[in-house]
Design a protein around this motif. Structure first.
Motif, PDB file in Angstrom:
ATOM      1  N   HIS A  77      73.009  48.139 103.780  1.00 26.71           N
ATOM      2  CA  HIS A  77      73.258  49.417 104.445  1.00 26.71           C
ATOM      3  C   HIS A  77      72.060  49.814 105.289  1.00 26.71           C
ATOM      4  CE1 HIS A  77      71.184  50.401 100.656  1.00 26.71           C
ATOM      5  NE2 HIS A  77      70.714  51.479 101.280  1.00 26.71           N
TER       6      HIS A  77
ATOM      7  N   HIS B 199      70.090  53.604 107.146  1.00 28.03           N
ATOM      8  CA  HIS B 199      69.989  55.071 107.115  1.00 28.03           C
ATOM      9  C   HIS B 199      69.586  55.557 108.507  1.00 28.03           C
ATOM     10  CE1 HIS B 199      70.269  55.290 102.715  1.00 28.03           C
ATOM     11  NE2 HIS B 199      69.513  54.213 102.700  1.00 28.03           N
TER      12      HIS B 199
ATOM     13  N   ALA C  62      69.780  63.299 106.997  1.00 31.72           N
ATOM     14  CA  ALA C  62      71.135  63.158 107.537  1.00 31.72           C
ATOM     15  C   ALA C  62      71.173  63.571 109.003  1.00 31.72           C
ATOM     16  CB  ALA C  62      72.117  64.011 106.741  1.00 31.72           C
TER      17      ALA C  62
ATOM     18  N   ASP D  49      74.135  64.845 111.607  1.00 30.37           N
ATOM     19  CA  ASP D  49      75.528  65.307 111.665  1.00 30.37           C
ATOM     20  C   ASP D  49      76.237  65.106 110.326  1.00 30.37           C
ATOM     21  OD1 ASP D  49      75.217  65.991 114.355  1.00 30.37           O
ATOM     22  OD2 ASP D  49      75.778  63.965 115.026  1.00 30.37           O
TER      23      ASP D  49
ATOM     24  N   LYS E 254      75.683  62.907 108.001  1.00 33.14           N
ATOM     25  CA  LYS E 254      75.796  61.525 107.531  1.00 33.14           C
ATOM     26  C   LYS E 254      74.405  60.942 107.314  1.00 33.14           C
ATOM     27  CE  LYS E 254      78.266  57.224 108.600  1.00 33.14           C
ATOM     28  NZ  LYS E 254      79.108  56.520 109.596  1.00 33.14           N
ATOM     29  N   ASN E 255      74.151  60.415 106.101  1.00 32.20           N
ATOM     30  CA  ASN E 255      72.822  59.874 105.814  1.00 32.20           C
ATOM     31  C   ASN E 255      72.816  58.380 105.510  1.00 32.20           C
ATOM     32  OD1 ASN E 255      73.791  59.638 103.186  1.00 32.20           O
ATOM     33  ND2 ASN E 255      72.738  61.473 102.447  1.00 32.20           N
TER      34      ASN E 255
ATOM     35  N   ASP F 282      74.980  54.356 106.375  1.00 32.81           N
ATOM     36  CA  ASP F 282      76.032  53.531 106.966  1.00 32.81           C
ATOM     37  C   ASP F 282      76.158  52.266 106.123  1.00 32.81           C
ATOM     38  OD1 ASP F 282      76.854  54.946 109.462  1.00 32.81           O
ATOM     39  OD2 ASP F 282      74.721  54.711 109.933  1.00 32.81           O
TER      40      ASP F 282
END
Length: 354
Positions: A97, A99, A156, A158, A160-161, A163
């Motif tokens: 992932h 960030h 974060a 928007d 979202k912290n 993916d």
């Protein structure tokens, strides 16, 4: 009711105007006071007690093995940062992932494995921290044989912290961790990885990963106590191959360096000096790799045993007080002379008094 039952006090228009004026003049002060109370309430620190926010199980979609997440704090304006305790059971780890604003990991217990895409696996121990830059593809989790807890801090964008990407393959997870210093290489040179075991005995590798991991999860003993038992048994049996990893696990599980030192010293009397000296050689490398100095191990006592001179003096006094004069010729036998001189009886022959 009749009007006669009420007593009315006449109020002039002038009095009403004065009262209204006082209210108008006092209103700003009242509003300021209310704003001050609200501002004071907003400026108070916000404390989240441990356990006040229930932990959750991490989703199997993005994690391998059992992982528990315990929130610490959520995003609050103007900061968009959140943090949580994350506990990985042995062998558990995240998927690959990234960030958007990066991530900080602070290890609090156990051994953490972290890998950036294209690099070797790195080992982190309690007190170690790692900064993962925005957009860097990586994964992190526990080693195959040790549970691990770290604090994860991330920002974060928007709302979202993170993916999420594909899961880590077994081959990627079982890559041998890198060692950065000569001291670390010395400490872990005899530590076998699952890959090493699998090339010789695949079934043994499976038992090592699954059966031993289950053993360390048993609730009958704490991880700390189980580590003390394990290192004591390995030293007593002179099994030095497993000892480096178990020394590190013991220190990760809360066993102090001073306690490791005492275990080695204690076992010298029960399992032999040679076993204890072999354990000292292994512990030296582990201590050096973890920067454990002499100030963290117990100093020697001034006197371990009574001096031979004091033993001999006490023995002479005892014999002079308890022996009948007619029996004091016993003091001239080889056994007694040896004890008076060295504090022990000779073993070369059996001595009897006539």
């Amino acid at each position: 009711m009749s009007r006669a039952n009420y007593n009315f006090m006449p109020v002039s228009w002038r009095t009403l105007v004065k009262a209204a004026g006082v209210i108008v003049l006092a209103l700003p002060a009242i509003l300021r006071a209310q704003d001050g109370v609200a501002e004071k309430q907003e400026s108070r620190i916000e404390i989240k007690r441990r356990g006040s926010q229930p932990p959750t199980e991490a989703p199997a979609e993005h994690f391998t093995g059992r992982v528990r997440i315990e929130p610490l704090f959520q995003e609050n304006d103007p900061s968009h940062t959140s943090a949580a305790y994350v506990t990985f059971e042995p062998g558990a780890h995240s998927a690959w992932h990234t960030h958007p604003l990066g991530q900080i990991l602070i290890v609090t217990a156990g051994m953490c494995w972290v890998q950036r895409w294209g690099d070797a696996i790195e080992e982190l121990r309690p007190g170690d921290a790692v900064w993962i830059r925005p957009g860097q593809k990586h994964w992190h989790g526990a080693s195959p044989t040790s549970a691990m807890t770290h604090i994860a801090i991330q920002g974060a964008v928007d709302g979202k912290n993170i993916d999420w990407m594909e899961k880590v393959t077994e081959e990627e997870y079982n890559m041998k961790p890198s060692t950065k210093t000569n001291a670390q290489s010395d400490a872990f040179s005899s530590l076998l990885t699952l890959d090493d075991i699998r090339t010789v005995a695949p079934a043994l590798a499976r038992y090592t990963k699954e059966t031993l991991a289950d053993l360390w999860k048993r609730p009958g003993l704490s991880a700390r106590d189980r580590s003390l038992v394990t290192i004591a048994a390995l030293i007593a049996r002179n099994q030095m191959t497993e000892l480096p990893s178990q020394f590190n696990r013991a220190l990760d599980n809360g066993v102090k360096a001073s306690e490791v030192s005492e275990v080695i010293t204690h076992l010298a009397f029960y399992s032999g000096w040679a076993n204890a000296m072999s354990a000292v050689a292994v512990a030296k490398g582990v201590f050096r790799a973890r920067r454990i100095g002499a100030d963290q191990v117990p100093p020697p006592q001034v006197r371990f045993f009574p001096s031979i001179r004091r033993l001999r003096r006490n023995a002479q006094l005892l014999w002079s007080k308890t022996l009948d004069p007619s029996r004091q010729e016993l003091c001239n036998t080889p056994a007694i002379r040896c004890f008076m001189t060295f504090g022990c009886a000779p073993h070369s022959r059996r001595v009897t008094a006539a």
